[in-house]
Design a protein around this motif. Structure first.
Motif, mmCIF file in Angstrom:
data_model
loop_
_atom_site.group_PDB
_atom_site.id
_atom_site.type_symbol
_atom_site.label_atom_id
_atom_site.label_comp_id
_atom_site.label_asym_id
_atom_site.label_seq_id
_atom_site.Cartn_x
_atom_site.Cartn_y
_atom_site.Cartn_z
ATOM 1 N N SER A 3 -7.404 -30.352 4.479
ATOM 2 C CA SER A 3 -8.546 -30.335 5.438
ATOM 3 C C SER A 3 -9.574 -31.091 5.076
ATOM 4 O O SER A 3 -10.589 -31.544 5.784
ATOM 5 N N PHE A 4 -9.815 -31.544 3.749
ATOM 6 C CA PHE A 4 -10.733 -32.086 3.083
ATOM 7 C C PHE A 4 -10.604 -33.645 3.616
ATOM 8 O O PHE A 4 -11.294 -34.341 3.983
ATOM 9 N N ASP A 5 -9.424 -34.019 3.660
ATOM 10 C CA ASP A 5 -9.016 -35.542 3.908
ATOM 11 C C ASP A 5 -9.350 -35.340 5.381
ATOM 12 O O ASP A 5 -9.993 -36.588 6.062
ATOM 13 N N ASP A 6 -9.002 -34.680 6.158
ATOM 14 C CA ASP A 6 -9.165 -34.734 7.634
ATOM 15 C C ASP A 6 -10.802 -34.654 7.904
ATOM 16 O O ASP A 6 -11.329 -35.522 8.774
#
Length: 107
Positions: free
Chosen positions: A3-6
């Motif tokens: 979710s951090f990459d998103d």
């Protein structure tokens, strides 16, 4: 993907959209400002279009609004008009509002 990459991709996409919109608003403002100045200098329609385009290009050559203001004040003085920097900056601010309004309505 995490979710951090998103989230990072989302922020990058928003930044890119915001930068593009800021560029488009400034270009529209400069075109409107060029049309205002052309009307003040009583240029023909063809001359006004060419002048507005030249003003957009003048802003692309340098950073900030100072180069646009300098060009306008110089051109207006050469045309025999008594428009100082403060007058041009007021017109610049008014055209910025109009450019933002036009682009927001177009979306």
């Amino acid at each position: 993907m995490t979710s951090f990459d998103d989230r990072e991709r989302s922020f990058e996409a928003k930044f890119a959209r915001d930068e593009e919109m800021a560029f488009r608003i400034t270009a529209r403002r400069n075109r409107l400002l060029g049309q205002w100045a052309a009307a003040e200098m009583r240029l023909t329609r063809e001359e006004a279009d060419a002048y507005a385009t030249a003003l957009v290009h003048a802003d692309l050559e340098g950073g900030g609004d100072d180069d646009v203001v300098r060009k306008l004040v110089g051109d207006m003085t050469a045309a025999g008009l008594d428009h100082d920097e403060a007058t041009v900056r007021r017109a610049l601010a008014q055209q910025m509002i109009e450019a933002r309004r036009q682009l927001m309505e177009a979306q």
